[in-house]
Design a protein around this motif. Structure first.
Motif, PDB file in Angstrom:
ATOM      1  N   ARG A 137       5.253   2.592  -3.186  1.00 42.91           N
ATOM      2  CA  ARG A 137       7.162   3.222  -3.191  1.00 42.91           C
ATOM      3  C   ARG A 137       7.291   4.612  -4.101  1.00 42.91           C
ATOM      4  O   ARG A 137       7.993   4.891  -3.411  1.00 42.91           O
ATOM      5  CB  ARG A 137       7.699   1.565  -3.643  1.00 42.91           C
ATOM      6  N   CYS A 138       6.293   4.695  -4.327  1.00 40.48           N
ATOM      7  CA  CYS A 138       6.888   5.324  -5.622  1.00 40.48           C
ATOM      8  C   CYS A 138       6.542   7.101  -5.488  1.00 40.48           C
ATOM      9  O   CYS A 138       6.470   7.661  -6.324  1.00 40.48           O
ATOM     10  CB  CYS A 138       6.669   5.423  -7.056  1.00 40.48           C
ATOM     11  N   GLY A 139       5.731   7.049  -4.748  1.00 37.37           N
ATOM     12  CA  GLY A 139       5.057   8.182  -4.169  1.00 37.37           C
ATOM     13  C   GLY A 139       3.706   8.967  -4.761  1.00 37.37           C
ATOM     14  O   GLY A 139       3.468   9.909  -5.210  1.00 37.37           O
ATOM     15  N   ASP A 184      11.895   0.337 -12.164  1.00 39.67           N
ATOM     16  CA  ASP A 184      12.730   0.663 -13.351  1.00 39.67           C
ATOM     17  C   ASP A 184      12.187   1.671 -13.772  1.00 39.67           C
ATOM     18  O   ASP A 184      12.132   1.365 -15.488  1.00 39.67           O
ATOM     19  CB  ASP A 184      13.002  -0.674 -14.714  1.00 39.67           C
ATOM     20  N   GLY A 185      12.094   2.190 -13.629  1.00 34.98           N
ATOM     21  CA  GLY A 185      10.681   4.209 -14.399  1.00 34.98           C
ATOM     22  C   GLY A 185       9.542   3.689 -15.181  1.00 34.98           C
ATOM     23  O   GLY A 185       8.404   4.790 -15.616  1.00 34.98           O
ATOM     24  N   GLU A 186       9.201   2.441 -14.553  1.00 36.50           N
ATOM     25  CA  GLU A 186       7.333   1.771 -15.230  1.00 36.50           C
ATOM     26  C   GLU A 186       6.387   2.020 -13.959  1.00 36.50           C
ATOM     27  O   GLU A 186       7.792   0.858 -12.649  1.00 36.50           O
ATOM     28  CB  GLU A 186       7.592   0.950 -16.133  1.00 36.50           C
ATOM     29  N   PRO A 187       5.616   1.334 -13.910  1.00 38.74           N
ATOM     30  CA  PRO A 187       4.748   0.623 -12.640  1.00 38.74           C
ATOM     31  C   PRO A 187       4.777  -0.032 -13.309  1.00 38.74           C
ATOM     32  O   PRO A 187       5.032  -1.380 -13.316  1.00 38.74           O
ATOM     33  CB  PRO A 187       3.207   0.892 -13.290  1.00 38.74           C
ATOM     34  N   CYS A 188       5.130  -0.878 -11.324  1.00 41.66           N
ATOM     35  CA  CYS A 188       5.244  -2.006 -10.716  1.00 41.66           C
ATOM     36  C   CYS A 188       3.932  -2.700 -10.882  1.00 41.66           C
ATOM     37  O   CYS A 188       2.721  -2.225 -11.020  1.00 41.66           O
ATOM     38  CB  CYS A 188       5.331  -2.696  -9.586  1.00 41.66           C
ATOM     39  N   LEU A 189       3.957  -4.458 -10.310  1.00 35.19           N
ATOM     40  CA  LEU A 189       3.163  -5.326 -11.023  1.00 35.19           C
ATOM     41  C   LEU A 189       1.564  -4.445  -9.640  1.00 35.19           C
ATOM     42  O   LEU A 189       1.136  -4.949 -10.383  1.00 35.19           O
ATOM     43  CB  LEU A 189       3.023  -6.315 -10.567  1.00 35.19           C
ATOM     44  N   THR A 190       1.487  -4.351  -8.542  1.00 40.04           N
ATOM     45  CA  THR A 190       0.941  -4.371  -7.640  1.00 40.04           C
ATOM     46  C   THR A 190       0.699  -2.989  -7.645  1.00 40.04           C
ATOM     47  O   THR A 190      -0.153  -2.326  -6.517  1.00 40.04           O
ATOM     48  CB  THR A 190       1.577  -4.698  -6.057  1.00 40.04           C
ATOM     49  N   LEU A 201      -2.907  -1.203  -6.768  1.00 38.17           N
ATOM     50  CA  LEU A 201      -3.307  -1.511  -5.821  1.00 38.17           C
ATOM     51  C   LEU A 201      -3.232  -0.565  -4.882  1.00 38.17           C
ATOM     52  O   LEU A 201      -3.759  -0.890  -3.913  1.00 38.17           O
ATOM     53  CB  LEU A 201      -2.732  -3.414  -5.481  1.00 38.17           C
ATOM     54  N   TRP A 202      -1.769  -0.516  -5.064  1.00 40.07           N
ATOM     55  CA  TRP A 202      -1.369   0.121  -3.800  1.00 40.07           C
ATOM     56  C   TRP A 202      -2.197   2.132  -3.240  1.00 40.07           C
ATOM     57  O   TRP A 202      -2.586   2.870  -3.072  1.00 40.07           O
ATOM     58  CB  TRP A 202      -0.320   0.476  -3.374  1.00 40.07           C
ATOM     59  N   CYS A 203      -2.466   2.451  -5.148  1.00 43.18           N
ATOM     60  CA  CYS A 203      -3.096   3.710  -5.178  1.00 43.18           C
ATOM     61  C   CYS A 203      -4.315   3.779  -4.975  1.00 43.18           C
ATOM     62  O   CYS A 203      -4.523   4.662  -4.105  1.00 43.18           O
ATOM     63  CB  CYS A 203      -2.800   4.403  -6.620  1.00 43.18           C
ATOM     64  N   ASP A 204      -4.532   2.571  -5.420  1.00 43.83           N
ATOM     65  CA  ASP A 204      -6.147   2.769  -4.081  1.00 43.83           C
ATOM     66  C   ASP A 204      -6.111   2.431  -2.495  1.00 43.83           C
ATOM     67  O   ASP A 204      -6.759   3.038  -2.366  1.00 43.83           O
ATOM     68  CB  ASP A 204      -6.992   1.324  -4.941  1.00 43.83           C
ATOM     69  N   LEU A 205      -5.430   2.142  -2.466  1.00 44.35           N
ATOM     70  CA  LEU A 205      -5.617   1.778  -0.893  1.00 44.35           C
ATOM     71  C   LEU A 205      -5.195   2.764  -0.652  1.00 44.35           C
ATOM     72  O   LEU A 205      -5.948   3.590   0.104  1.00 44.35           O
ATOM     73  CB  LEU A 205      -4.309   0.810  -0.712  1.00 44.35           C
ATOM     74  N   SER A 206      -4.142   3.796  -1.196  1.00 39.75           N
ATOM     75  CA  SER A 206      -3.775   4.948  -0.842  1.00 39.75           C
ATOM     76  C   SER A 206      -5.448   5.970  -1.109  1.00 39.75           C
ATOM     77  O   SER A 206      -5.754   6.799  -0.199  1.00 39.75           O
ATOM     78  CB  SER A 206      -2.467   5.614  -1.759  1.00 39.75           C
TER      79      SER A 206
END
Length: 164
Positions: free
Chosen positions: A91-93, A100-106, A109-114
């Protein structure tokens, strides 16, 4: 994943070029007709692809475009990168400020998928796609349809921009 119509069209057009530019340059009008992509939209895409060194152009009668390198040397990810697309599913590119300016819980996971998507697209080159039986069959069908004077539904510039 933020792969827009622009990215899909660029890969489609480059694959068409790899299939058809074996003997002489291919006019964008031919790609437009076969793939149902507006000519002016293809001109925009090929301007970027040329600037990035993926295609060469030839002017005048018999002019058009051809691949600047062998199809086996152009990965799908090269095409996507050349037109300023990305394959980031966060979501954050990838910035890590998704909550809120910090990494979300997942976030990880989404970085690994990218990274997996990027690696997958980097592992496939245009020559591999050209050699696929299904690609050859579709290309033959499109060639037969355009030789018979049948026109595919063209995507207008307005529609192409609206789907980005």
């Amino acid at each position: 994943m933020r792969l827009t119509t622009k990215g899909r069209y660029a890969v489609t057009a480059m694959l068409d070029l790899a299939l058809h530019a074996t003997e002489s340059p291919v006019p964008l009008a031919d790609i437009s007709q076969r793939q149902g992509i507006s000519l002016s939209y293809l001109e925009q895409l090929f301007s970027r692809l040329r600037r990035q060194g993926l295609v060469d152009s030839a002017r005048g009668p018999g002019g058009g475009y051809r691949l600047a390198r062998a199809a086996a040397e152009i990965a799908v990810v090269d095409v996507i990168n050349a037109i300023d697309e990305n394959v980031n599913v966060t979501r954050c590119g990838g910035q890590g400020d998704c909550q809120d300016g910090e990494p979300c819980l997942t976030h990880d996971l989404w970085c690994d998928l990218s990274a997996q998507i990027h690696d997958f697209l980097a592992s496939i080159d245009l020559q591999q796609l050209v050699e696929r039986r299904s690609v050859k069959e579709v290309s033959q069908r499109q060639d037969n349809a355009t030789e018979g004077g049948s026109a595919f539904g063209q995507v207008s510039d307005r529609d192409a921009v609206a789907t980005q």
